[in-house]
Motif scaffolding. Structure first.
Motif, PDB file in Angstrom:
ATOM      1  N   ILE A   1      -2.552  -1.543  -8.438  1.00 23.95           N
ATOM      2  CA  ILE A   1      -1.286  -0.821  -8.338  1.00 23.95           C
ATOM      3  C   ILE A   1      -0.858  -0.552  -6.888  1.00 23.95           C
ATOM      4  O   ILE A   1       0.322  -0.498  -6.592  1.00 23.95           O
ATOM      5  N   ASN A   2      -1.794  -0.436  -5.989  1.00 26.91           N
ATOM      6  CA  ASN A   2      -1.454  -0.194  -4.590  1.00 26.91           C
ATOM      7  C   ASN A   2      -1.239  -1.479  -3.800  1.00 26.91           C
ATOM      8  O   ASN A   2      -0.942  -1.424  -2.605  1.00 26.91           O
TER       9      ASN A   2
ATOM     10  N   LYS B   1       3.484  -1.685  -9.614  1.00 29.69           N
ATOM     11  CA  LYS B   1       3.716  -0.238  -9.564  1.00 29.69           C
ATOM     12  C   LYS B   1       5.024   0.132 -10.274  1.00 29.69           C
ATOM     13  O   LYS B   1       5.051   1.055 -11.088  1.00 29.69           O
TER      14      LYS B   1
ATOM     15  N   ILE C   1      -2.398   5.714  -7.629  1.00 25.04           N
ATOM     16  CA  ILE C   1      -1.470   5.475  -6.523  1.00 25.04           C
ATOM     17  C   ILE C   1      -1.913   6.304  -5.319  1.00 25.04           C
ATOM     18  O   ILE C   1      -2.127   7.511  -5.424  1.00 25.04           O
TER      19      ILE C   1
ATOM     20  N   LYS D   1       3.305   9.211  -6.081  1.00 20.07           N
ATOM     21  CA  LYS D   1       2.610   9.637  -7.300  1.00 20.07           C
ATOM     22  C   LYS D   1       3.197  10.959  -7.796  1.00 20.07           C
ATOM     23  O   LYS D   1       3.454  11.117  -8.992  1.00 20.07           O
TER      24      LYS D   1
END
Length: 158
Positions: free
Chosen positions: A96-97, A103, A130, A136
């Motif tokens: 996700i990062n 994301k 995140i 986030k």
């Protein structure tokens, strides 16, 4: 012999064991095999799930990261096998990062009113990974009015 060649000579149960061993062993063509397995809709679903488990916890080499993210976002959006799709969302915690597209899609899913609850829970678990706190927090704040996720968002905002 390359790991892909060994894999292709195995029965379904042996394939699952071989993929599981990739958590602990490194092979030149390990990531090629994982990419091939997760993309193949005709592959044994438990082998595909095991490959996602490797992705979830692995230290993914930079050289494969963009390609892996492209494959995973495609599977998040298009996978038909329910269990495989759930594990794709679980594996996305580790990606996700590294992908704005992953994301953004995960945020869309967790905010969706129509999406399956298990998929949403797995998407939510990725949101918690995140690294950008402001981003986030923004997503968690948007869940404060959600019937199911408000209690989790309140807890995770504190």
């Amino acid at each position: 012999m390359k790991i892909k060649e060994i894999y292709k000579s195995q029965d379904d149960d042996e394939k699952v064991e071989l993929i599981n061993s990739l958590n602990f062993n490194d092979y030149e063509d390990k990531w090629d095999l994982i990419l091939e397995v997760i993309q193949d809709e005709n592959e044994y679903d438990l082998a595909r799930i095991e490959a996602f488990k490797v992705i979830e916890i692995a230290n993914i080499p930079e050289i494969i990261l963009d390609r892996l993210c492209d494959v995973v976002i495609n599977l998040l959006k298009n996978e038909n096998d329910y269990d495989v799709k759930n594990y794709a969302f679980i594996a996305s915690r580790n990606l996700i990062n590294n992908s704005i597209e992953i994301k953004n899609y995960i945020e869309k899913i967790v905010l969706s009113k129509e999406e399956d609850i298990d998929i949403k829970h797995n998407a939510y678990s990725a949101i918690l990974k995140i690294k950008d706190q402001a981003e986030k927090t923004k997503i968690l704040n948007s869940l404060l009015d959600d019937e199911v996720f408000s209690k989790y968002a309140k807890k995770d905002l504190n």
